[in-house]
Design an enzyme around this catalytic site. Structure first.
Site, PDB file in Angstrom:
ATOM      1  CG  ASP A 127      33.293  17.720 -34.856  1.00  0.00           C
ATOM      2  OD1 ASP A 127      32.467  18.165 -35.556  1.00  0.00           O
ATOM      3  OD2 ASP A 127      34.359  18.326 -34.232  1.00  0.00           O
ATOM      4  CB  SER A 164      31.334  21.903 -34.936  1.00  0.00           C
ATOM      5  OG  SER A 164      32.272  21.109 -35.838  1.00  0.00           O
ATOM      6  CD  GLN A 216      29.635  18.995 -36.695  1.00  0.00           C
ATOM      7  OE1 GLN A 216      30.135  19.133 -37.939  1.00  0.00           O
ATOM      8  NE2 GLN A 216      29.849  18.640 -35.728  1.00  0.00           N
TER       9      GLN A 216
END
Length: 288
Positions: free
Chosen positions: A206, A230, A280
């Site tokens: 991430d 996110s 993502q």
């Protein structure tokens, strides 16, 4: 001062407070919200601690529902959805101050012998040792790291090195494709527990993925005109790996529209084997 890699292992070592309930610490940071990779990594630890040995995780799907508060512990509640002959499924809910901030579903698979195998090769396999550390590259351009970045660099558990040099001018940004590639590895040994390595890489996955969304818009470091957060995160684990060895994270953003940007990444080991796939979506908004 604790080695940042040791600090990451400690961060992923959850406290079991009931059979399927765990508590994770959330360091007090200067960030406005808890780092999403931390929550995802801790949630996967909680799920993995309820699965029998010999069944590594093969996929996870997660949603970031609310921003977590730094410095406040997070409770992870595990639901045992299924225990089959080949697959095990767990659902994890992360709760902070009585509110759900994150959910994750993870599937674990007993390894099987493959009837056939294939993979797409990496676009490039460079030598990570020949590339500058991220903090050094920023220092070379800015002269010195801003104080907040200097503190983050000292605590950073992963060594990140961009394959292509960072872009700093509006002209460079306008001509850039929405692609990015970095080499990364933990800054110290992580031990021999495969689950720790899997959760450490979940944490790291991430860190740079949404960079690809911003590359055609603004320099990745320096004053920011956009905020990205996110929304969801999915990973598929294909082969065993160690997160304290060099891994190539090849990332791209096929589309950004409607205030959301999609990014996807492929993670390879130094031999060019594809070990993890990542997707993502992030929310982006103009600041000010």
């Amino acid at each position: 001062m604790t080695n940042p890699a040791e600090g990451l292992v400690d961060l992923l070592d959850l406290e079991r407070i009931e059979v399927d309930i765990f508590r994770g610490q959330s360091p007090q940071e200067s960030l406005q919200r808890v780092f999403g990779g931390q929550v995802a990594g801790q949630a996967l630890v909680a799920a993995g601690r309820t699965v029998e040995d010999g069944r590594p995780v093969h996929s996870l799907h997660a949603y970031f529902l609310r921003p977590g508060r730094p410095g406040v512990p997070i409770v992870y509640q595990v639901e045992r959805v299924r225990d089959g002959r080949s697959f095990t499924t767990r659902r994890v809910t992360a709760v902070q101050e009585g509110r759900t901030i994150f959910t994750l579903t993870a599937s674990f698979h007993r390894p099987e012998e493959a009837a056939f195998e294939h993979q797409l090769p990496p676009r490039h396999l460079t030598d990570p040792e020949s590339l500058p550390r991220l903090a050094d590259e920023i220092r070379d351009h800015l002269g010195a790291l801003p104080e907040a970045l200097e503190r983050m660099a000292r605590r950073q558990p992963f060594d990140i090195r961009y394959v292509d040099r960072l872009r700093w001018s509006p002209e460079e940004v306008r001509s850039a494709d929405p692609r990015s590639a970095v080499w990364m590895r933990a800054v110290g040994p992580l031990g021999d527990d495969p689950l720790v390595h899997t959760c450490a890489l979940t944490y790291a996955s991430d860190m740079t993925l949404l960079d690809a969304v911003r590359i055609p818009v603004e320099p990745l470091w320096g004053p920011r005109g956009y905020d990205l957060a996110s929304l969801d995160h999915a990973m598929w684990f294909h082969r065993p790996f160690r997160a304290d060895e060099w891994l190539l994270y090849d990332q791209e953003s096929p589309i950004a529209v409607g205030g959301r940007g999609l990014a996807r990444g492929r993670i390879y080991n130094r031999e060019g084997q594809l070990i993890v796939s990542v997707v993502q979506e992030g929310l982006f908004r103009k600041l000010g």
